[in-house]
Design a protein around this motif. Structure first.
Motif, PDB file in Angstrom:
ATOM      1  N   UNK A   1     -13.784 -23.182 -11.996  1.00 33.07           N
ATOM      2  CA  UNK A   1     -13.951 -21.721 -11.995  1.00 33.07           C
ATOM      3  C   UNK A   1     -13.408 -21.071 -13.266  1.00 33.07           C
ATOM      4  N   UNK A   2     -12.305 -21.613 -13.785  1.00 33.49           N
ATOM      5  CA  UNK A   2     -11.645 -20.987 -14.935  1.00 33.49           C
ATOM      6  C   UNK A   2     -12.432 -21.130 -16.236  1.00 33.49           C
ATOM      7  N   UNK A   3     -13.326 -22.091 -16.274  1.00 34.73           N
ATOM      8  CA  UNK A   3     -13.987 -22.384 -17.557  1.00 34.73           C
ATOM      9  C   UNK A   3     -15.523 -22.370 -17.445  1.00 34.73           C
ATOM     10  N   UNK A   4     -16.061 -21.569 -16.510  1.00 36.67           N
ATOM     11  CA  UNK A   4     -17.522 -21.535 -16.334  1.00 36.67           C
ATOM     12  C   UNK A   4     -18.216 -21.060 -17.611  1.00 36.67           C
ATOM     13  N   UNK A   5     -19.365 -21.680 -17.945  1.00 34.82           N
ATOM     14  CA  UNK A   5     -20.121 -21.174 -19.094  1.00 34.82           C
ATOM     15  C   UNK A   5     -20.657 -19.768 -18.798  1.00 34.82           C
ATOM     16  N   UNK A   6     -20.852 -18.977 -19.835  1.00 35.10           N
ATOM     17  CA  UNK A   6     -21.425 -17.642 -19.624  1.00 35.10           C
ATOM     18  C   UNK A   6     -22.778 -17.769 -18.937  1.00 35.10           C
ATOM     19  N   UNK A   7     -23.034 -16.908 -17.957  1.00 30.75           N
ATOM     20  CA  UNK A   7     -24.304 -16.972 -17.241  1.00 30.75           C
ATOM     21  C   UNK A   7     -24.138 -16.487 -15.812  1.00 30.75           C
TER      22      UNK A   7
ATOM     23  N   UNK B   1     -23.549 -17.873 -12.890  1.00 26.77           N
ATOM     24  CA  UNK B   1     -22.428 -18.348 -12.069  1.00 26.77           C
ATOM     25  C   UNK B   1     -21.132 -17.643 -12.471  1.00 26.77           C
ATOM     26  N   UNK B   2     -20.960 -17.481 -13.777  1.00 25.64           N
ATOM     27  CA  UNK B   2     -19.756 -16.794 -14.298  1.00 25.64           C
ATOM     28  C   UNK B   2     -19.778 -15.327 -13.861  1.00 25.64           C
ATOM     29  N   UNK B   3     -20.981 -14.704 -13.899  1.00 17.78           N
ATOM     30  CA  UNK B   3     -21.062 -13.288 -13.494  1.00 17.78           C
ATOM     31  C   UNK B   3     -20.699 -13.137 -12.019  1.00 17.78           C
ATOM     32  N   UNK B   4     -21.177 -14.104 -11.240  1.00 17.10           N
ATOM     33  CA  UNK B   4     -20.873 -14.071  -9.800  1.00 17.10           C
ATOM     34  C   UNK B   4     -19.368 -14.241  -9.573  1.00 17.10           C
ATOM     35  N   UNK B   5     -18.771 -15.175 -10.323  1.00 11.19           N
ATOM     36  CA  UNK B   5     -17.311 -15.387 -10.221  1.00 11.19           C
ATOM     37  C   UNK B   5     -16.555 -14.107 -10.557  1.00 11.19           C
TER      38      UNK B   5
ATOM     39  N   UNK C   1     -17.541 -11.061 -10.395  1.00 10.64           N
ATOM     40  CA  UNK C   1     -17.740 -10.065  -9.330  1.00 10.64           C
ATOM     41  C   UNK C   1     -16.830 -10.381  -8.151  1.00 10.64           C
ATOM     42  N   UNK C   2     -16.768 -11.674  -7.817  1.00  8.32           N
ATOM     43  CA  UNK C   2     -15.958 -12.080  -6.671  1.00  8.32           C
ATOM     44  C   UNK C   2     -14.472 -11.765  -6.925  1.00  8.32           C
ATOM     45  N   UNK C   3     -13.992 -12.093  -8.123  1.00  9.08           N
ATOM     46  CA  UNK C   3     -12.579 -11.842  -8.427  1.00  9.08           C
ATOM     47  C   UNK C   3     -12.284 -10.332  -8.473  1.00  9.08           C
ATOM     48  N   UNK C   4     -13.242  -9.567  -9.010  1.00 14.17           N
ATOM     49  CA  UNK C   4     -13.051  -8.113  -9.044  1.00 14.17           C
ATOM     50  C   UNK C   4     -13.013  -7.573  -7.617  1.00 14.17           C
ATOM     51  N   UNK C   5     -13.897  -8.116  -6.760  1.00 10.24           N
ATOM     52  CA  UNK C   5     -13.944  -7.677  -5.356  1.00 10.24           C
ATOM     53  C   UNK C   5     -12.643  -7.995  -4.630  1.00 10.24           C
ATOM     54  N   UNK C   6     -12.120  -9.195  -4.841  1.00 11.59           N
ATOM     55  CA  UNK C   6     -10.854  -9.591  -4.181  1.00 11.59           C
ATOM     56  C   UNK C   6      -9.719  -8.665  -4.621  1.00 11.59           C
ATOM     57  N   UNK C   7      -9.737  -8.334  -5.918  1.00 12.84           N
ATOM     58  CA  UNK C   7      -8.681  -7.471  -6.464  1.00 12.84           C
ATOM     59  C   UNK C   7      -8.770  -6.080  -5.839  1.00 12.84           C
TER      60      UNK C   7
END
Ligand SMILES: Cc1cc2nc3c(=O)[nH]c(=O)nc-3n(C[C@H](O)[C@H](O)[C@H](O)COP(=O)(O)OP(=O)(O)OC[C@H]3O[C@@H](n4cnc5c(N)ncnc54)[C@H](O)[C@@H]3O)c2cc1C
Length: 445
Positions: A370-376, A378-382, A384-390
């Motif tokens: 998760x910490x090193x996903x390539x731009x794209x 999957x990274x955008x989804x990650x 969003x998910x982290x922003x949502x959790x926050x």
């Protein structure tokens, strides 16, 4: 050999890293006689940082060491996750005081030498003997005997092998060797005085700031240490996974580090610009082994020698502390009555520890990805998910204050995500000693 009739074991520990020191202290606190054999001439720990999550700080508190630790640790409010190139915040992970509200214990950042010195001082005060400059060269795990490099043969009721990821002791009970992981880490610390020279780096020194900048294939972690006297910085980058494992703490080339930072934001570049020298760690882990203990129960592997995991969950050192807390309960003289019980006890210790560690290993792999996903996408989804959790924890905090963190989410031993409330409850909310006592009670029935 120590007499098990008196239920005071004669324990020999191999290695004075976090695992060896912690196990020695925990077993001595239960009244066993403990001697550590360390191959180095003195205590050694690389000068980098370590995060201790509440499952680990709980143990430090249970050993009554918290007053000494709080003098040297940093206690960040949150860990901020930022985008590598524009420094924009993606999300925040709550640490202090939320960690105490939620799990009863704080989140600490500690300078590794401080952690080791404090454990060593506590062990020594409790009566643990430490023999430096003594490498263990051979072991008979069934007999509980070992030979030192000067030819001395030692016999004990129990050998606790804590000789790290490149363990030679492991070969006494298992053919498994450490395997490489496709990342290299560069680590350095910068003195406070240097960090304060520039307003942008000075801002990072605030005790409550802890950052991870995430980018495609690379991540940078930065936080203050040693009561704010140092700034710890770490860069992880990909490498071919078939390179040699176990090359830790090698002198590294700063030009190589800077060549990986061209797309990173200014604060990251500025901190690395202040670094004079850094060390390189080739990451790896120790795949699941059949058992941490010998058939006779006279030999046990602990810490990285038993189960090194990749560092992306910040849990390797915590697992060493948990091993110590658990082992002490499984060998509590109050519940042991004869030597005949030792093999069963030690097997039960293994059965108790391994499923938890293997699950945390999977979580650490997941987090690494998760910490090193390539731009794209999957990274955008990650993101969003982290922003949502926050947004979720912040909204709950605004509405309910401290109570928002006291809802006591049930730990899920199958939770895949280390950041989910159930996953965090499983990892961070764990009381090793209490769970181990339940484990002991269930075999005593
Ligand atoms: C980049 C990175 C970041 C990390 N971050 C975190 C974190 O934030 N939080 C966390 O909890 N964990 C973290 N970890 C994991 C943590 O550092 C390790 O799990 C921990 O240091 C392991 O301690 P240990 O005592 O098992 O092994 P070691 O620290 O390797 O100690 C082994 C000791 O045994 C001695 N020894 C070896 N062979 C012999 C012999 N034959 N005879 C006598 N002595 C011997 C060695 O000299 C050494 O002192 C991180 C790891 C890495 C690589």
């Amino acid at each position: 050999m120590g007499s098990l009739d008196s239920v005071r074991l004669d324990v020999k520990v191999i290695g004075a890293g976090i695992a060896g020191l912690a196990c020695a202290l925990a077993l001595r606190r239960k009244g066993h006689t403990v001697t550590i054999y360390e191959k180095g001439p003195e205590l050694y720990e690389d000068g980098a940082g370590l995060q201790l999550f509440p499952n680990a700080t709980r143990i430090i508190h249970q050993w009554g060491l918290q007053d000494d630790f709080v003098k040297v640790v940093n206690q960040p409010k949150v860990m901020t996750v930022r985008r590598y190139n524009d420094n924009e915040t993606i999300g925040e992970i709550p640490h202090n005081p939320m960690s105490e509200w939620e799990y009863g214990y704080p989140h600490w950042q500690i300078y590794r030498p401080d952690l080791q010195n404090l454990l060593a001082a506590a062990a020594s005060k409790a009566g643990v003997r430490m023999e430096f400059g003594h490498a263990v060269t051979s072991i008979n795990a069934e007999a509980g005997t070992m030979i030192l490099d000067d030819g001395t043969e030692l016999t004990s009721d129990l050998i606790v092998a804590a000789d790290g990821i490149g363990s030679r002791a492991r070969s006494a009970i298992s053919p498994v060797t450490a395997k490489s992981y496709n990342e290299s880490c560069f680590r350095a610390v910068v003195p406070k005085a240097k960090m304060l020279q520039d307003p942008e780096t000075a801002r990072l020194m605030a005790g409550d700031l802890s950052m991870v900048w995430v980018g495609p294939g690379a991540a940078v972690l930065g936080y203050a240490l040693a009561g704010g006297e140092l700034y710890n910085i770490l860069l992880s980058i990909p490498r071919s996974s078939d390179t040699e494992v176990g090359r830790w703490n090698q002198p590294a080339d700063l030009a190589e580090v800077r060549s990986h930072l061209t797309d990173f934001c200014t604060p990251v570049k500025k901190v690395w610009g202040l670094v004079d020298s850094c060390a390189k760690w080739e990451l790896g882990d120790v795949p699941k082994i059949e058992s941490y203990v010998s058939m006779s129960g006279k030999f046990v592997l602990v810490g990285d020698s038993a189960h090194a995991i990749v560092p992306h969950a910040g849990q390797g050192g915590a697992m060493a502390l948990e091993d110590a807390a658990a082992l002490a309960e499984f060998l509590d003289p109050l519940t042991l009555s004869s030597s005949a019980e030792l093999p069963g006890r030690m097997q039960a210790y293994h059965d108790f520890r391994q499923p938890r560690i293997e699950h945390i290993r999977r979580m650490a792999y997941g987090n690494a990805k998760m910490l090193t996903l390539p731009n794209g996408p999957e990274q955008e989804q990650r993101d969003k998910m982290w922003a949502g959790m926050t947004a979720k924890w912040k909204a709950a905090y605004e509405q309910m204050g401290e109570e928002a963190f006291k809802t006591r989410v049930a730990p899920d031993p199958h939770a895949a995500d280390l950041r989910s409330p159930e996953g965090r409850a499983f990892v961070h909310g764990y009381d090793t000693a209490a769970e181990a006592r339940k484990g002991v009670a269930s075999i005593a029935l």
